[in-house]
Design a protein around this motif. Structure first.
Motif, mmCIF file in Angstrom:
data_model
loop_
_atom_site.group_PDB
_atom_site.id
_atom_site.type_symbol
_atom_site.label_atom_id
_atom_site.label_comp_id
_atom_site.label_asym_id
_atom_site.label_seq_id
_atom_site.Cartn_x
_atom_site.Cartn_y
_atom_site.Cartn_z
ATOM 1 N N TYR A 193 -5.735 6.995 2.774
ATOM 2 C CA TYR A 193 -4.631 7.898 3.640
ATOM 3 C C TYR A 193 -4.996 7.818 4.906
ATOM 4 O O TYR A 193 -6.434 7.845 5.523
ATOM 5 N N GLN A 205 1.735 0.390 7.837
ATOM 6 C CA GLN A 205 2.473 1.234 6.876
ATOM 7 C C GLN A 205 3.845 0.841 6.476
ATOM 8 O O GLN A 205 4.624 1.009 5.891
ATOM 9 N N ARG A 218 -8.712 4.615 -3.092
ATOM 10 C CA ARG A 218 -7.423 5.420 -2.081
ATOM 11 C C ARG A 218 -7.165 6.208 -0.981
ATOM 12 O O ARG A 218 -8.840 5.821 -0.365
ATOM 13 N N ARG A 240 0.778 9.748 4.425
ATOM 14 C CA ARG A 240 0.618 8.658 5.086
ATOM 15 C C ARG A 240 -0.769 7.656 3.699
ATOM 16 O O ARG A 240 -1.660 7.705 3.741
ATOM 17 N N THR A 241 0.189 6.977 3.746
ATOM 18 C CA THR A 241 -0.661 6.067 2.128
ATOM 19 C C THR A 241 -1.158 4.800 2.753
ATOM 20 O O THR A 241 -0.365 3.973 3.506
ATOM 21 N N TYR A 242 -2.536 3.885 2.751
ATOM 22 C CA TYR A 242 -2.665 2.986 3.533
ATOM 23 C C TYR A 242 -3.422 1.891 2.370
ATOM 24 O O TYR A 242 -4.537 2.496 1.204
ATOM 25 N N GLU A 243 -2.913 1.098 2.009
ATOM 26 C CA GLU A 243 -3.541 -0.317 0.958
ATOM 27 C C GLU A 243 -4.972 -0.826 1.155
ATOM 28 O O GLU A 243 -5.156 -1.219 2.399
ATOM 29 N N GLU A 253 -2.824 10.038 -5.962
ATOM 30 C CA GLU A 253 -1.569 9.375 -5.856
ATOM 31 C C GLU A 253 -0.704 9.975 -4.124
ATOM 32 O O GLU A 253 0.218 9.251 -4.261
ATOM 33 N N GLY A 254 -1.417 10.463 -3.360
ATOM 34 C CA GLY A 254 -0.655 10.585 -2.175
ATOM 35 C C GLY A 254 0.197 11.853 -1.818
ATOM 36 O O GLY A 254 0.667 12.727 -1.656
#
Length: 543
Positions: A131, A202, A129, A185-188, A163-164
């Motif tokens: 973020y 994003q 994960r 805010r999620t980063y892959e 999971e954010g």
């Protein structure tokens, strides 16, 4: 499609090394040109301390011969004062975050990509994960938090995320719902060939075609030694240094079995490919026909040297030096180094892995003074490298190619230093805070060397902070050696005390010899700890 802009004119050892990741080049766009250089004083070099040639009309007699030794324009566009620029967005790239084997199991990890701060960890199911490293509550760094049952907890007020999404707020009334805006805010991220990569955009989904893949690392029997190093200079300075084989015999003289000062010599470079995503070519000794090593720079900051060797039995062996560089802010970078091959020297098998790690640290420390000062001058002068460097064809071809590539794509980066253009940082440098705790607090107030617990000081000039804290293997080795040193020291003291108390000569001799052996073992353990945590300092420096 490409656009042309007219602008005013103005080792670690790489001694061995053909596989490359292939990407489609993007479209081209517009970039800002730079103004004319300032006038500078002219000087002439004197060879073999002979009489200097006379100066006529303010010009050097040999000035016209400079083109024979200095790197010149690489294209017709450059000769005409034009520059090809490419469509480039630094966020739409994969950046190497960390070695998967070294990611902490029990805590979140804070990392930077340029000025963007991210937090990386594995959740309760073992999934990666990543973020933005700030809590939506009051902007505290989540990397200072902890993992509770696989959930990321901010240690400021105890908000927990899964999971954010925020799943727990201790201060929220029992009948109240968690705000939907309480999310991260999620980063892959992807784990590929043992390296964790992050997609920094994003707005668009990750482009898996751009995710680097290294063919040699997938070959049967390929083994590598991988290390991570945090360094106090810009990633472009670091990449320059890594693609410069000419400095190895001088700067790293006798550091390993291959670098020798007397081997410094002219080198041969053949550029075979220039694209919007980098360049590639062959290099080797000037006498090599053809050159034996293949170098490739791939956007955003992946550099590899490859070499194929056929042994006496006709079997082909593959060797790679891979450098995965990540910009971590102004004047800072992090590097993952991976040296490997399908055949390993029998001599190398005799040494433990931590020995090669500390030797890599020594190599970077040998260059650190030069590169840090180079970084300072680039920031201070505020002119492109064309105005400052004297790039020789026989040593600096890759450096010139790299800076020209920066001319192409630098407009799409937060800042850049190109061959003919520059873009200075618009945002001030991020000032990192010191880690918490008694030892860290004391260490931060003391010099880098000497004092209590200084190997834990937040200082990139300190080898422990640059490498050991990022390497599980080296942390374990340092702890083990420290434990053995303490145990052996205690045993030596106890045995020496017993030797004083006993009356028999034979027992005295046995106890004293045993105490001496334990003392020697403790000294050896102390030396091993120092080898992993103490910086290399050149002996000619006055301390």
């Amino acid at each position: 499609m490409a656009l042309l802009l007219r602008f005013p004119t103005h080792n670690s050892s790489l001694s061995f090394f053909l596989s490359t990741p292939t990407h489609k080049p993007p479209l081209a766009s517009l970039s800002q040109p730079l103004g004319r250089r300032k006038s500078s004083a002219k000087c002439s070099a004197v060879s073999d301390v002979k009489a200097a040639p006379p100066v006529l009309d303010g010009k050097d007699e040999g000035e016209g011969d400079d083109h024979k030794v200095l790197v010149g324009p690489s294209s017709e566009e450059e000769r005409r004062g034009e520059r090809v620029v490419a469509d480039y967005d630094w966020t739409q790239e994969w950046y190497p975050l960390y070695l998967a084997q070294d990611l902490p199991d029990d805590a979140p990890l804070g990392l930077n990509v340029f000025d963007k701060q991210v937090v990386l960890y594995r959740d309760g199911n073992g999934h990666l994960r990543c973020y933005e490293d700030r809590c939506p509550h009051r902007l505290a760094k989540l990397s200072e938090g902890q993992l509770i049952d696989g959930r990321l907890e901010c240690l400021y007020h105890g908000w927990q995320f899964e999971e954010g999404k925020c799943v727990k707020i201790p201060q929220l009334p029992a009948d109240a719902k968690i705000p939907r805006s309480a999310c991260l805010r999620t980063y892959e991220v992807r784990d590929s060939q043992g390296v964790i990569w992050v997609w920094m955009c994003q707005k668009t989904p990750p482009n898996l075609d751009k995710l680097p893949w290294f063919e040699n690392f997938a070959r049967p029997g390929f083994r590598d030694i991988s290390t991570t190093h945090e360094l106090p200079y810009d990633h472009s300075i670091l990449l320059e240094n890594l693609m410069d084989p000419a400095h190895v015999p001088i700067s790293h003289d006798r550091t390993d079995w291959s670098a020798k000062r007397e081997d410094a010599q002219p080198l041969r470079f053949e550029v075979t490919e220039r694209t919007d995503r980098g360049f590639a070519g062959w290099w080797g000794k000037a006498t090599d026909e053809p050159p034996k090593n293949f170098l490739r720079l791939e956007a955003p900051c992946v550099l590899q040297n490859n070499r194929e060797i056929v042994d006496e039995k006709g079997e082909k062996h593959y060797f790679t030096g891979l450098f995965l560089c990540r910009p971590t802010g102004q004047g800072k970078s992090m590097l993952i180094v991976r040296f490997g091959g399908t055949k390993r020297s029998p001599l190398a098998k005799l040494f433990p892995q931590w020995y090669f790690h500390q030797n890599a640290g020594k190599v970077f420390e040998q260059d650190m003074g030069f590169l840090s000062s180079q970084n300072e001058i680039l920031i201070k002068e505020k002119v492109p490298t064309k105005e400052l460097y004297l790039n020789l064809k026989s040593s600096d071809t890759w450096v010139a190619e790299y800076r020209r590539w920066m001319d192409k794509v630098g407009h799409g980066m937060p800042y850049h230093f190109g061959h003919s253009t520059i873009s200075l940082p618009k945002e001030p440098a991020v000032v990192e805070h010191a880690p918490a705790g008694l030892v860290a607090g004391i260490s931060a107030s003391l010099p880098a060397k000497g004092g209590i617990g200084t190997m834990h000081a937040p200082n990139l000039a300190n080898r422990y902070f640059r490498h050991v804290i990022h390497c599980k293997a080296c942390r374990s080795i340092v702890k083990a050696f420290q434990a053995w040193k303490n145990a052996l020291s205690a045993m030596a003291l106890a045995l020496a005390s017993l030797a004083i108390l006993v009356s028999g000569r034979q027992w005295k001799a046995i106890l004293l010899v045993s105490a001496t052996v334990c003392s020697a073992g403790a000294y050896g353990c102390s030396a091993a700890v120092a080898l992993n945590t103490t910086n290399f300092i050149r002996t000619h420096r006055r301390l």
